[in-house]
Write a protein that holds these residues in place. Structure first.
Motif, PDB file in Angstrom:
ATOM      1  N   ARG A 101       0.713  -1.128   0.163  1.00  0.00           N
ATOM      2  CA  ARG A 101      -0.021   0.113   0.100  1.00  0.00           C
ATOM      3  C   ARG A 101       0.755   1.264  -0.150  1.00  0.00           C
ATOM      4  O   ARG A 101       0.669   2.214  -0.648  1.00  0.00           O
ATOM      5  CB  ARG A 101      -1.015  -0.051   1.493  1.00  0.00           C
ATOM      6  CG  ARG A 101      -1.878   1.275   1.176  1.00  0.00           C
ATOM      7  CD  ARG A 101      -3.229   0.660   1.120  1.00  0.00           C
ATOM      8  NE  ARG A 101      -4.171   1.788   1.097  1.00  0.00           N
ATOM      9  CZ  ARG A 101      -5.294   1.752   0.601  1.00  0.00           C
ATOM     10  NH1 ARG A 101      -5.914   0.387   0.356  1.00  0.00           N
ATOM     11  NH2 ARG A 101      -6.257   2.644   0.685  1.00  0.00           N
ATOM     12  N   GLN A 102       2.060   1.330   0.842  1.00  0.00           N
ATOM     13  CA  GLN A 102       2.868   2.562   0.830  1.00  0.00           C
ATOM     14  C   GLN A 102       3.425   2.788  -0.353  1.00  0.00           C
ATOM     15  O   GLN A 102       3.492   3.829  -1.000  1.00  0.00           O
ATOM     16  CB  GLN A 102       3.873   2.114   1.930  1.00  0.00           C
ATOM     17  CG  GLN A 102       3.442   2.327   3.314  1.00  0.00           C
ATOM     18  CD  GLN A 102       4.366   2.002   4.410  1.00  0.00           C
ATOM     19  OE1 GLN A 102       5.591   1.507   3.991  1.00  0.00           O
ATOM     20  NE2 GLN A 102       3.973   2.028   5.552  1.00  0.00           N
ATOM     21  N   VAL A 103       3.851   1.674  -1.084  1.00  0.00           N
ATOM     22  CA  VAL A 103       4.640   1.911  -2.494  1.00  0.00           C
ATOM     23  C   VAL A 103       3.591   2.573  -3.587  1.00  0.00           C
ATOM     24  O   VAL A 103       3.873   3.208  -4.232  1.00  0.00           O
ATOM     25  CB  VAL A 103       5.284   0.603  -2.981  1.00  0.00           C
ATOM     26  CG1 VAL A 103       5.567   0.607  -4.386  1.00  0.00           C
ATOM     27  CG2 VAL A 103       6.506   0.076  -2.180  1.00  0.00           C
ATOM     28  N   LEU A 104       2.409   1.827  -3.542  1.00  0.00           N
ATOM     29  CA  LEU A 104       1.363   2.465  -4.444  1.00  0.00           C
ATOM     30  C   LEU A 104       1.314   3.681  -4.080  1.00  0.00           C
ATOM     31  O   LEU A 104       0.653   4.464  -5.163  1.00  0.00           O
ATOM     32  CB  LEU A 104       0.286   1.355  -4.276  1.00  0.00           C
ATOM     33  CG  LEU A 104      -0.026  -0.027  -4.736  1.00  0.00           C
ATOM     34  CD1 LEU A 104      -0.875  -0.788  -4.123  1.00  0.00           C
ATOM     35  CD2 LEU A 104       0.471  -0.029  -6.248  1.00  0.00           C
ATOM     36  N   ALA A 105       1.029   4.268  -2.689  1.00  0.00           N
ATOM     37  CA  ALA A 105       0.873   5.746  -2.404  1.00  0.00           C
ATOM     38  C   ALA A 105       1.824   6.546  -2.801  1.00  0.00           C
ATOM     39  O   ALA A 105       1.641   7.496  -3.407  1.00  0.00           O
ATOM     40  CB  ALA A 105       0.512   5.561  -0.858  1.00  0.00           C
ATOM     41  N   ILE A 106       3.185   5.957  -2.477  1.00  0.00           N
ATOM     42  CA  ILE A 106       4.196   6.786  -3.145  1.00  0.00           C
ATOM     43  C   ILE A 106       4.346   6.913  -4.552  1.00  0.00           C
ATOM     44  O   ILE A 106       4.685   8.294  -5.033  1.00  0.00           O
ATOM     45  CB  ILE A 106       5.588   6.242  -2.574  1.00  0.00           C
ATOM     46  CG1 ILE A 106       5.731   6.316  -0.996  1.00  0.00           C
ATOM     47  CG2 ILE A 106       6.742   6.881  -3.286  1.00  0.00           C
ATOM     48  CD1 ILE A 106       6.698   5.323  -0.477  1.00  0.00           C
ATOM     49  N   ALA A 107       3.922   5.982  -5.399  1.00  0.00           N
ATOM     50  CA  ALA A 107       3.959   6.096  -6.721  1.00  0.00           C
ATOM     51  C   ALA A 107       2.657   6.848  -7.245  1.00  0.00           C
ATOM     52  O   ALA A 107       2.449   7.198  -8.605  1.00  0.00           O
ATOM     53  CB  ALA A 107       3.830   4.541  -7.561  1.00  0.00           C
ATOM     54  N   GLY A 108       1.811   7.155  -6.458  1.00  0.00           N
ATOM     55  CA  GLY A 108       0.677   8.007  -6.823  1.00  0.00           C
ATOM     56  C   GLY A 108      -0.491   6.983  -7.719  1.00  0.00           C
ATOM     57  O   GLY A 108      -1.436   7.716  -8.034  1.00  0.00           O
ATOM     58  N   LEU A 109      -0.298   5.854  -7.453  1.00  0.00           N
ATOM     59  CA  LEU A 109      -1.358   4.985  -7.948  1.00  0.00           C
ATOM     60  C   LEU A 109      -2.564   5.015  -7.324  1.00  0.00           C
ATOM     61  O   LEU A 109      -3.669   4.441  -7.883  1.00  0.00           O
ATOM     62  CB  LEU A 109      -0.758   3.595  -8.477  1.00  0.00           C
ATOM     63  CG  LEU A 109       0.440   3.437  -9.394  1.00  0.00           C
ATOM     64  CD1 LEU A 109       1.019   2.038  -9.393  1.00  0.00           C
ATOM     65  CD2 LEU A 109       0.042   3.861 -10.601  1.00  0.00           C
ATOM     66  N   ASP A 110      -2.429   5.374  -5.879  1.00  0.00           N
ATOM     67  CA  ASP A 110      -3.722   5.158  -5.302  1.00  0.00           C
ATOM     68  C   ASP A 110      -4.739   6.509  -5.662  1.00  0.00           C
ATOM     69  O   ASP A 110      -5.910   6.409  -5.451  1.00  0.00           O
ATOM     70  CB  ASP A 110      -3.558   5.353  -3.674  1.00  0.00           C
ATOM     71  CG  ASP A 110      -2.760   6.621  -3.156  1.00  0.00           C
ATOM     72  OD1 ASP A 110      -2.095   7.086  -4.212  1.00  0.00           O
ATOM     73  OD2 ASP A 110      -2.898   6.941  -2.079  1.00  0.00           O
ATOM     74  N   ARG A 111      -4.165   7.461  -6.575  1.00  0.00           N
ATOM     75  CA  ARG A 111      -5.087   8.434  -6.850  1.00  0.00           C
ATOM     76  C   ARG A 111      -5.568   8.360  -8.401  1.00  0.00           C
ATOM     77  O   ARG A 111      -6.300   8.952  -8.795  1.00  0.00           O
ATOM     78  CB  ARG A 111      -4.068   9.617  -6.953  1.00  0.00           C
ATOM     79  CG  ARG A 111      -3.674  10.186  -5.396  1.00  0.00           C
ATOM     80  CD  ARG A 111      -3.141  11.668  -5.381  1.00  0.00           C
ATOM     81  NE  ARG A 111      -1.931  11.437  -6.004  1.00  0.00           N
ATOM     82  CZ  ARG A 111      -0.569  11.359  -5.621  1.00  0.00           C
ATOM     83  NH1 ARG A 111      -0.692  10.909  -4.498  1.00  0.00           N
ATOM     84  NH2 ARG A 111       0.345  11.354  -6.257  1.00  0.00           N
TER      85      ARG A 111
END
Length: 117
Positions: A101-111
């Motif tokens: 989840r952290q990597v996805l957030a850092i990459a902006g994929l959660d947006r």
């Protein structure tokens, strides 16, 4: 099922795709991911996701059993998300927790994609 046990340190990634009928008569795909997603194992994830988004209007990628998720995994998910958008399909990520989840957030994929636990 695709299995990628190639990395020198013994990392193994198992990926399989299962079609699921939906109430509206269409089908979605669930791509189950199990193991470590790193630079060595990412090609199998990317292949599975690209094939799924090409063949199904909705793809759910279940990351619940991922024990490591690196930047290469985020790049594969981003590529599959772009492909899905290009062909008018949808990619959603579920079971994302901890480092994943952290990597996805850092990459902006959660947006850019729906990401859930």
């Amino acid at each position: 099922m695709l299995v990628f046990p190639v990395s020198p340190d013994g990392d193994v990634l198992r990926v399989h795709c299962r079609p699921v009928p939906l109430a509206d008569g269409t089908a979605a795909a669930i791509v189950f991911v199990d193991g470590e997603v790193d630079a060595e194992t990412t090609p199998v994830l990317q292949e599975a996701l690209l094939n799924a988004v090409d063949g199904y209007p909705t793809v759910y990628c279940d990351l619940n059993r991922v024990v490591f998720f690196g930047a290469a995994g985020a790049n594969s998910v981003a590529a599959a998300g772009r492909r899905a958008a290009t062909v008018g399909h949808r990619l959603e990520l579920c079971g994302a927790h901890g480092l994943t989840r952290q990597v996805l957030a850092i990459a902006g994929l959660d947006r850019l994609l729906t990401v859930s636990e």
